[in-house]
Design a protein around this motif. Structure first.
Motif, mmCIF file in Angstrom:
data_model
loop_
_atom_site.group_PDB
_atom_site.id
_atom_site.type_symbol
_atom_site.label_atom_id
_atom_site.label_comp_id
_atom_site.label_asym_id
_atom_site.label_seq_id
_atom_site.Cartn_x
_atom_site.Cartn_y
_atom_site.Cartn_z
ATOM 1 N N ARG A 77 -7.170 1.839 -4.151
ATOM 2 C CA ARG A 77 -7.332 3.262 -3.856
ATOM 3 C C ARG A 77 -7.655 3.974 -5.174
ATOM 4 N N CYS A 84 0.850 -1.193 0.000
ATOM 5 C CA CYS A 84 0.000 0.000 0.000
ATOM 6 C C CYS A 84 0.880 1.236 0.000
ATOM 7 N N ASN A 92 0.254 4.027 1.036
ATOM 8 C CA ASN A 92 0.044 4.834 2.234
ATOM 9 C C ASN A 92 0.676 4.198 3.464
ATOM 10 N N ARG A 93 1.375 3.093 3.225
ATOM 11 C CA ARG A 93 2.029 2.418 4.341
ATOM 12 C C ARG A 93 3.496 2.126 4.047
ATOM 13 N N SER A 139 -3.556 -2.615 -0.968
ATOM 14 C CA SER A 139 -3.877 -1.949 -2.246
ATOM 15 C C SER A 139 -3.226 -2.765 -3.355
ATOM 16 N N GLY A 167 -4.425 -4.628 6.701
ATOM 17 C CA GLY A 167 -4.666 -3.865 5.479
ATOM 18 C C GLY A 167 -6.125 -3.821 5.084
ATOM 19 N N SER A 168 -7.009 -3.683 6.080
ATOM 20 C CA SER A 168 -8.454 -3.623 5.819
ATOM 21 C C SER A 168 -8.922 -4.806 4.972
ATOM 22 N N GLY A 179 -0.639 5.025 7.196
ATOM 23 C CA GLY A 179 -1.883 4.386 6.759
ATOM 24 C C GLY A 179 -3.107 5.228 7.093
ATOM 25 N N CYS A 180 -4.234 4.808 6.583
ATOM 26 C CA CYS A 180 -5.488 5.500 6.872
ATOM 27 C C CYS A 180 -5.851 5.256 8.342
ATOM 28 N N ARG A 238 -5.758 9.933 4.488
ATOM 29 C CA ARG A 238 -6.076 9.079 3.345
ATOM 30 C C ARG A 238 -5.021 9.205 2.243
ATOM 31 N N TRP A 250 -8.356 4.317 9.951
ATOM 32 C CA TRP A 250 -9.136 3.139 10.358
ATOM 33 C C TRP A 250 -8.446 1.824 10.004
ATOM 34 N N CYS A 251 -7.354 1.892 9.263
ATOM 35 C CA CYS A 251 -6.765 0.671 8.704
ATOM 36 C C CYS A 251 -6.039 -0.152 9.767
HETATM 37 S S1 SF4 Z 1 -7.141 1.428 4.158
HETATM 38 FE FE1 SF4 Z 1 -6.233 0.706 2.221
HETATM 39 S S2 SF4 Z 1 -5.240 2.557 1.413
HETATM 40 FE FE2 SF4 Z 1 -5.587 2.950 3.592
HETATM 41 S S3 SF4 Z 1 -3.688 2.314 4.605
HETATM 42 FE FE3 SF4 Z 1 -5.106 0.571 4.633
HETATM 43 S S4 SF4 Z 1 -4.540 -0.637 2.849
HETATM 44 FE FE4 SF4 Z 1 -3.699 1.409 2.559
#
Ligand code: SF4
Length: 307
Positions: free
Chosen positions: A120, A33, A35-36, A90, A52-53, A44-45, A160, A47-48
């Motif tokens: 994403r 990802c 973002n990570r 992602s 990794g959600s 990361g986001c 995000r 809430w993640c």
């Molecule tokens: S929610 Fe998706 S985009 Fe956001 S940090 Fe987690 S894996 Fe990455």
């Protein structure tokens, strides 16, 4: 909204495949990802979680084995087959050739009748879009895009790493390729009240994706939200509030939009709050009751028999 007008994914798949089809959630690229891994950020986001959600993916064995087992079990149950669902992290952040290899491997598994890839909105390079178009021509395929909110302030607050314009661009690019697109939304993000959430629902209706997913903000172990929640700084929706918001979304969607999910259940060890998220049936019942209440409360339309 006429509850009968809601088109559930299960019905869509049943019609398309003349039988039951389920999904097998997979983690095909652990940790992938932007973002990570530092491409956009490391945190990361908000809430993640560490998975990794992608909470549904079986991580006890290689994803190929999980898929083969899931597909075999589905066939044993008399189902037509399964959709291989690249859910966690992602997956489009990997080079398109690697993703293409994963897609080939998945499609070669006995019982796999289609493929879904989550991404994403800023993760759709020209190579990825070309791959998606190819997959769309060869199999039953959809792409999922995490919109979450249409408010740039909320997206920034949740770290995000993209703005809403990225979602608009992604939907346009996917639509130009004739691809089925699913938008993810989260209700109850920090700093948002009902008006902000309804604005995101209106924007979703305007974008008119093929499908939608909604879930309430929940706190999972290991997410950045956890700390603030433990300090009492994160207000979470009640079930009644969420049911009202889910109904608000359904009322706004163009007829025929495929509803993939309205709940956000997480494995017991991962979910911290809200408690009601654990009970999917209760959540769906609350939404159904809210829809029924609204239907019976509204005035009869032209040509309708008054109650
Ligand atoms: S929610 Fe998706 S985009 Fe956001 S940090 Fe987690 S894996 Fe990455």
């Amino acid at each position: 909204v006429n509850p009968a007008a809601v088109r559930w994914l299960s019905a869509e798949l049943r019609e398309r495949f003349s039988g039951r089809v389920s999904k097998v959630a997979l983690d095909v690229g652990p940790g992938t990802c932007p973002n990570r891994d530092g491409t956009l950020g490391m945190r990361g986001c908000a809430w993640c979680d560490p998975r990794g959600s992608g909470p549904d993916a079986d991580r006890e064995r290689p994803w190929q084995e999980s898929l083969a087992r899931g597909a075999a079990h589905a066939l044993d149950r008399g189902e037509v087959g399964v959709i291989a669902y690249f859910q966690a992290f992602s997956p489009t952040h990997a080079p398109a050739e690697e993703l293409a290899d994963c897609a080939e491997e998945a499609l070669a598994v006995k019982g796999v009748v289609g493929l879904a890839v989550a991404s994403r909105p800023d993760g759709l390079s020209p190579d990825v879009l070309a791959l998606f178009r190819d997959l769309h021509l060869r199999t039953y395929f959809w792409a999922e895009v995490g919109m979450q909110s249409c408010h740039d302030g909320t997206l920034a607050q949740c770290n995000r790493g993209h703005r809403h314009a990225a979602t608009v661009g992604a939907v346009e690019a996917l639509r130009a390729g004739g691809l089925r697109t699913v938008l993810h939304l989260i209700a109850g993000l920090p700093g948002e009240g009902p008006d902000e959430m309804r604005a995101s629902f209106d924007e979703t209706a305007r974008l008119a994706p093929w499908g939608v997913k909604l879930h309430p903000l929940h706190v999972v172990r290991g997410a950045r939200l956890e700390e603030g929640w433990r300090r009492g700084e994160i207000a979470l929706l009640t079930l009644d509030q969420y049911a009202g918001l889910a109904a608000d979304l359904l009322e706004r969607l163009p007829p025929g939009t495929v509803v993939h999910r309205l709940t956000g259940e997480r494995p017991g060890d991962l979910l911290l709050a809200p408690e009601w998220c654990r009970d999917k049936r209760r959540v769906l019942n609350a939404i159904r009751c809210e829809l029924a209440r609204r239907t019976s409360a509204r005035a009869p339309g032209p040509g309708e028999v008054p109650r």
